[in-house]
Scaffold this motif. Structure first.
Motif: not given
Ligand code: GTP
Ligand code: MN
Ligand code: MN
Ligand code: MN
Ligand code: MN
Length: 214
Positions: A97-108
């Motif tokens: 989905i092209g998620l911008d990982l600098h802005k939104y990233s999944f964590t535990e």
């Protein structure tokens, strides 16, 4: 009861034999199973009360996708060997989905459940992430330029979260689609966890689905 995610996958879906596993069971499985595989998928949602056509209360936005195999599912995928589940979901989110990982990233902290598929020897990790309604719309737009758009991802969909006057169209009818893995169970679990549905609202919707589909 509804909070017990076990059994959701069985709704009209006899091929499913997923069971919810706790963190403790997971570590037992990891030490006792050869060739255990992992996959990680995630539900991105926003809370937004919106009266559609001045009639139906849509309480939020939930992102799913039409996959290459024709099934509905959440973005995410197989975790590579040696990769952590959380890194796997972030990589797959970027690809699909092209998620911008600098802005939104999944964590535990976003990890809400694990399911085990015994036959495939696969652990399915499920994550839940809330974003603002504005960010949700931006994320949706970006999916069109994701690497896997048109390949693994055939289209992003918003889940209808209301039930129409006939008691079936809307969310109950959506549940009658075909889902990958145990995505249907995850959707139900995620909606409850996100508090987009109360338990009694979900019970009503599941009953409407069952009356319709069975
Ligand atoms: P490839 O790169 O082509 O291997 O695909 P992928 O890594 O994106 O994997 P995929 O998303 O197809 O997921 C791998 C496994 O998880 C498959 O066995 C699916 O049946 C299952 N799966 C797919 N979507 C979902 C989902 O939304 N939730 C769950 N729990 N499982 C899913
Ligand atoms: Mn993928
Ligand atoms: Mn995938
Ligand atoms: Mn993959
Ligand atoms: Mn791939």
């Amino acid at each position: 009861h509804l909070k017990d995610s076990e059994g959701y996958g069985k709704l009209g879906d006899s091929v499913n034999d997923y069971r919810a596993v706790t963190k403790k069971e997971l570590s037992t499985l990891e030490s006792s199973t050869i060739n255990l595989k992992h996959a990680a998928h995630g539900m991105i949602f926003a809370k937004k009360s919106n009266l559609l056509w001045n009639l139906y209360d849509q309480k939020g936005l939930v992102m799913m996708q039409v996959r290459f195999d024709g099934l509905l599912g959440f973005p995410g995928g197989l975790v590579d060997d040696g990769e952590k589940a959380v890194d796997g979901i972030n990589r797959e989110m970027h690809e699909e989905i092209g998620l911008d990982l600098h802005k939104y990233s999944f964590t535990e902290d976003h990890h809400i459940a694990c399911y085990y598929q015994e036959m495939k020897k696969m652990i399915l990790h499920f994550y839940l992430m809330e974003v603002s309604p504005e960010d949700f719309a931006t994320l949706e737009q970006k999916t069109l330029s994701a690497e896997e758009y048109g390949i693994e991802t055939c289209g992003i969909v918003r889940v209808p979260l209301f039930t129409m006057g006939d008691g079936v169209r809307g969310f109950p009818a959506f549940l009658a689609n075909q889902f990958a893995g145990n995505a249907r169970a995850e959707l139900i679990h995620g909606l409850l966890e996100a508090k987009l549905f109360s338990e009694s609202e979900m019970e009503t919707a599941l009953k409407a689905y069952k009356d319709y589909a069975e």
